[in-house]
Design an enzyme around this catalytic site. Structure first.
Site, PDB file in Angstrom:
ATOM      1  N   CYS A  71       2.679   2.285 -10.413  1.00 20.18           N
ATOM      2  CA  CYS A  71       2.182   0.907 -10.540  1.00 20.18           C
ATOM      3  C   CYS A  71       0.691   0.876 -10.217  1.00 20.18           C
ATOM      4  O   CYS A  71       0.245   0.241  -9.276  1.00 20.18           O
ATOM      5  CB  CYS A  71       2.967  -0.005  -9.607  1.00 20.18           C
ATOM      6  SG  CYS A  71       2.740  -1.763  -9.941  1.00 20.18           S
ATOM      7  N   TRP A  73       1.016  15.005   6.041  1.00 23.00           N
ATOM      8  CA  TRP A  73       1.444  14.130   7.127  1.00 23.00           C
ATOM      9  C   TRP A  73       2.898  13.713   6.972  1.00 23.00           C
ATOM     10  O   TRP A  73       3.393  12.871   7.705  1.00 23.00           O
ATOM     11  CB  TRP A  73       0.546  12.891   7.225  1.00 23.00           C
ATOM     12  CG  TRP A  73       0.229  12.269   5.902  1.00 23.00           C
ATOM     13  CD1 TRP A  73       0.954  11.306   5.275  1.00 23.00           C
ATOM     14  CD2 TRP A  73      -0.877  12.568   5.055  1.00 23.00           C
ATOM     15  NE1 TRP A  73       0.364  10.985   4.083  1.00 23.00           N
ATOM     16  CE2 TRP A  73      -0.765  11.740   3.918  1.00 23.00           C
ATOM     17  CE3 TRP A  73      -1.960  13.464   5.141  1.00 23.00           C
ATOM     18  CZ2 TRP A  73      -1.688  11.774   2.873  1.00 23.00           C
ATOM     19  CZ3 TRP A  73      -2.865  13.493   4.086  1.00 23.00           C
ATOM     20  CH2 TRP A  73      -2.733  12.658   2.980  1.00 23.00           C
ATOM     21  N   ARG A  74       3.578  14.309   5.979  1.00 25.03           N
ATOM     22  CA  ARG A  74       5.002  14.013   5.815  1.00 25.03           C
ATOM     23  C   ARG A  74       5.873  15.181   6.256  1.00 25.03           C
ATOM     24  O   ARG A  74       7.077  15.202   5.988  1.00 25.03           O
ATOM     25  CB  ARG A  74       5.309  13.670   4.354  1.00 25.03           C
ATOM     26  CG  ARG A  74       4.788  12.303   3.953  1.00 25.03           C
ATOM     27  CD  ARG A  74       5.122  11.966   2.509  1.00 25.03           C
ATOM     28  NE  ARG A  74       4.699  10.602   2.196  1.00 25.03           N
ATOM     29  CZ  ARG A  74       4.558  10.135   0.956  1.00 25.03           C
ATOM     30  NH1 ARG A  74       4.816  10.935  -0.067  1.00 25.03           N
ATOM     31  NH2 ARG A  74       4.169   8.899   0.749  1.00 25.03           N
ATOM     32  N   CYS A 111       4.993   1.566 -16.645  1.00 24.23           N
ATOM     33  CA  CYS A 111       6.196   0.748 -16.507  1.00 24.23           C
ATOM     34  C   CYS A 111       7.445   1.451 -17.051  1.00 24.23           C
ATOM     35  O   CYS A 111       8.554   1.224 -16.568  1.00 24.23           O
ATOM     36  CB  CYS A 111       6.004  -0.587 -17.197  1.00 24.23           C
ATOM     37  SG  CYS A 111       4.621  -1.541 -16.512  1.00 24.23           S
ATOM     38  N   ASP A 168      -0.686  -2.902   2.381  1.00 25.18           N
ATOM     39  CA  ASP A 168      -2.011  -2.381   2.027  1.00 25.18           C
ATOM     40  C   ASP A 168      -2.324  -2.801   0.589  1.00 25.18           C
ATOM     41  O   ASP A 168      -1.620  -3.626   0.010  1.00 25.18           O
ATOM     42  CB  ASP A 168      -2.031  -0.858   2.174  1.00 25.18           C
ATOM     43  CG  ASP A 168      -1.181  -0.194   1.116  1.00 25.18           C
ATOM     44  OD1 ASP A 168      -0.310  -0.861   0.543  1.00 25.18           O
ATOM     45  OD2 ASP A 168      -1.400   0.992   0.846  1.00 25.18           O
ATOM     46  N   GLN A 179      -8.924   2.843   2.847  1.00 26.15           N
ATOM     47  CA  GLN A 179      -9.963   2.743   1.820  1.00 26.15           C
ATOM     48  C   GLN A 179     -10.394   4.102   1.276  1.00 26.15           C
ATOM     49  O   GLN A 179     -11.533   4.277   0.843  1.00 26.15           O
ATOM     50  CB  GLN A 179     -11.191   2.007   2.375  1.00 26.15           C
ATOM     51  CG  GLN A 179     -10.899   0.604   2.837  1.00 26.15           C
ATOM     52  CD  GLN A 179     -10.583  -0.313   1.689  1.00 26.15           C
ATOM     53  OE1 GLN A 179     -11.455  -0.718   0.953  1.00 26.15           O
ATOM     54  NE2 GLN A 179      -9.308  -0.647   1.519  1.00 26.15           N
ATOM     55  N   THR A 180      -9.491   5.068   1.323  1.00 33.16           N
ATOM     56  CA  THR A 180      -9.847   6.423   0.915  1.00 33.16           C
ATOM     57  C   THR A 180      -8.683   7.033   0.139  1.00 33.16           C
ATOM     58  O   THR A 180      -7.518   6.763   0.443  1.00 33.16           O
ATOM     59  CB  THR A 180     -10.163   7.281   2.158  1.00 33.16           C
ATOM     60  OG1 THR A 180     -11.085   6.576   2.987  1.00 33.16           O
ATOM     61  CG2 THR A 180     -10.764   8.612   1.768  1.00 33.16           C
ATOM     62  N   SER A 221     -21.107   0.827   0.250  1.00 36.04           N
ATOM     63  CA  SER A 221     -20.212  -0.236  -0.218  1.00 36.04           C
ATOM     64  C   SER A 221     -20.970  -1.528  -0.505  1.00 36.04           C
ATOM     65  O   SER A 221     -20.604  -2.260  -1.407  1.00 36.04           O
ATOM     66  CB  SER A 221     -19.122  -0.484   0.822  1.00 36.04           C
ATOM     67  OG  SER A 221     -19.680  -0.585   2.116  1.00 36.04           O
ATOM     68  N   LEU A 244     -16.308  11.651   5.137  1.00 34.61           N
ATOM     69  CA  LEU A 244     -15.181  10.755   4.863  1.00 34.61           C
ATOM     70  C   LEU A 244     -15.625   9.298   4.774  1.00 34.61           C
ATOM     71  O   LEU A 244     -14.966   8.474   4.158  1.00 34.61           O
ATOM     72  CB  LEU A 244     -14.115  10.872   5.961  1.00 34.61           C
ATOM     73  CG  LEU A 244     -12.827  11.612   5.629  1.00 34.61           C
ATOM     74  CD1 LEU A 244     -11.808  11.404   6.737  1.00 34.61           C
ATOM     75  CD2 LEU A 244     -12.250  11.176   4.296  1.00 34.61           C
ATOM     76  N   TYR A 298      -2.033  -3.769   9.142  1.00 29.47           N
ATOM     77  CA  TYR A 298      -1.477  -2.733   8.272  1.00 29.47           C
ATOM     78  C   TYR A 298      -1.151  -1.458   9.053  1.00 29.47           C
ATOM     79  O   TYR A 298      -0.037  -0.931   8.980  1.00 29.47           O
ATOM     80  CB  TYR A 298      -2.425  -2.380   7.115  1.00 29.47           C
ATOM     81  CG  TYR A 298      -1.985  -1.086   6.493  1.00 29.47           C
ATOM     82  CD1 TYR A 298      -0.870  -1.042   5.677  1.00 29.47           C
ATOM     83  CD2 TYR A 298      -2.613   0.124   6.834  1.00 29.47           C
ATOM     84  CE1 TYR A 298      -0.393   0.152   5.177  1.00 29.47           C
ATOM     85  CE2 TYR A 298      -2.132   1.322   6.336  1.00 29.47           C
ATOM     86  CZ  TYR A 298      -1.033   1.333   5.516  1.00 29.47           C
ATOM     87  OH  TYR A 298      -0.539   2.513   5.051  1.00 29.47           O
ATOM     88  N   GLU A 347      -3.046   7.707   8.639  1.00 30.37           N
ATOM     89  CA  GLU A 347      -3.219   6.316   8.229  1.00 30.37           C
ATOM     90  C   GLU A 347      -4.665   5.861   8.393  1.00 30.37           C
ATOM     91  O   GLU A 347      -5.189   5.121   7.553  1.00 30.37           O
ATOM     92  CB  GLU A 347      -2.276   5.391   9.002  1.00 30.37           C
ATOM     93  CG  GLU A 347      -0.814   5.505   8.578  1.00 30.37           C
ATOM     94  CD  GLU A 347      -0.601   5.204   7.100  1.00 30.37           C
ATOM     95  OE1 GLU A 347      -1.457   4.567   6.471  1.00 30.37           O
ATOM     96  OE2 GLU A 347       0.446   5.629   6.575  1.00 30.37           O
TER      97      GLU A 347
END
Length: 363
Positions: free
Chosen positions: A191, A23-24, A198, A137, A41-42, A313, A79, A119, A36
DNA sequence: GAGCCGTGGCA
DNA sequence: TTGCCAAGGCT
């Protein structure tokens, strides 16, 4: 390492470290929107094959708008969070009707579409149109909570607003797309929740959590409650002649809404002390009374296929699955349907049912 | 605010 | 095996 502002260091790092994701490839707002929604959550790795397949079949907003909802479901199968697919489908139809097929650049217009929250609105409009909007997010909550050593529960609305304010203040006009993606990319590649890298972080020298040795104890998140157990009995009814099976469409709202399933119902009080034969005969009588198409019919043969546990969930299914053979298809009405092996592949099932099919039906 | 809404990978 | 987690939104 050359140092500057958080924003500058972050964007510079992103330009060098960004992954090549499907998607880039361009900044088509439709493609970015689909990505998006899938990414909610995936994990990225899970989304990539789905995104490629989905864009192969629905390459444009118009093609998705024109599609049948059941086919969209099929491309989403596996999904999870299936309401995302329904909302996306209904939203692109609205874009066709109200905005002539162009993803609206107005925040209020886009944000009002079903399935588009704070978001997603910020992410799509900043990434596709470079609009200076925050896109906060889970990654961004974590990164900002560490950079600024925020000790509060990041799940609370109050903390979220604080983070949105911080991100808004850092947003570089004209580079919003790169900046928002940089924050998320940093959260995904360096991160990370457990063991942040770090030593390689481009903004470690700006990080309040690192200065205080708090990088692994932040962010603070309230614990989620454990899923609740639900005991079910399912019966896979199959004809002796051509091996057709009886399936049922689930209600339009709720868990696995609108998808198909092996007919099942709440199991009577689970009592493991029962003899197998007692349980089997109970399931047999339940099948005949609970499954309308089998009412008044004779089950040629029935046996247990096993117990399947599937965790959602917020719920855990503990499902005893039986196989029942009948001589041929019986009359049936909605929500039931008899399907042969080929027809079955056109229907969308939750993964627990697909697992049962894989293990007990010839492919 | 809190519960609902999937799935699969990993420690 | 269990719990946690991953580019949230809706009611």
């Amino acid at each position: 390492m050359r140092t500057g502002t958080i924003t500058g260091d972050l964007v510079r790092w992103y330009e060098a470290a960004r992954r090549d994701l499907p998607w880039r490839l361009d900044s088509d707002p439709y493609r970015i929107w689909v990505s998006e929604v899938m990414l909610q959550q995936t994990r990225v790795e899970a989304v990539i094959p789905y995104f490629e397949r989905f864009m192969g079949r629905f390459p444009t907003l118009d093609s998705l708008a024109a599609a049948d909802g059941d086919e969209v479901d099929k491309f989403w199968e596996g999904l999870g969070y299936y309401s995302r697919a329904r909302n996306l489908h209904s939203a692109v139809r609205e874009v066709c009707e109200r905005y002539e097929g162009t993803v609206p650049a107005s925040y209020d217009d886009f944000r009002s579409l079903p399935g588009v929250g704070d978001y997603t609105a910020g992410a799509v409009l900043s990434i596709a149109y470079n609009q200076p909007l925050p896109a906060v997010d889970g990654n961004v909550l974590r990164v900002i909570a560490r950079l600024f050593a925020i000790p509060d529960d990041v799940m609370s609305q109050k903390t979220r607003k604080t983070v949105v304010g911080i991100v808004s203040g850092l947003l570089p006009v004209g580079r919003a797309s790169a900046f928002n993606q940089a924050l998320m990319e940093l959260g995904a590649l360096l991160c990370m929740p457990k063991s942040p890298h770090c030593a390689e972080c481009p903004v470690a020298h700006h990080c309040a959590a690192r200065q205080r040795g708090l990088q692994t104890s932040l962010p603070v998140r309230a614990r989620k409650s454990a899923p609740k157990d639900v005991h079910l009995t399912a019966v896979l009814a199959q004809t002796a002649d051509d091996g057709s099976i009886l399936v049922r469409r689930r209600p339009a709202r709720g868990l696995l809404a609108g998808l198909w399933e092996i007919p099942n119902w709440a199991a009577p009080e689970p009592n493991s002390v029962d003899l197998e034969t007692t349980v089997l005969s109970a399931a047999r009588s339940q099948a005949l009374s609970n499954m309308e198409p089998l009412r008044g019919r004779r089950l040629e043969e029935m046996h247990c296929l096993g117990q399947y546990t599937h965790t959602f969930s917020h719920r855990r299914w503990i499902m005893s699955v039986y196989h029942a053979q009948v001589d041929a298809r019986s009359h049936c009405r909605e929500p039931y349907r008899w399907v042969d092996r080929q027809e079955r592949t056109m229907y969308t099932f939750g993964q627990v049912f697909n697992k049962i099919f894989r293990e007990h039906l010839a492919q």
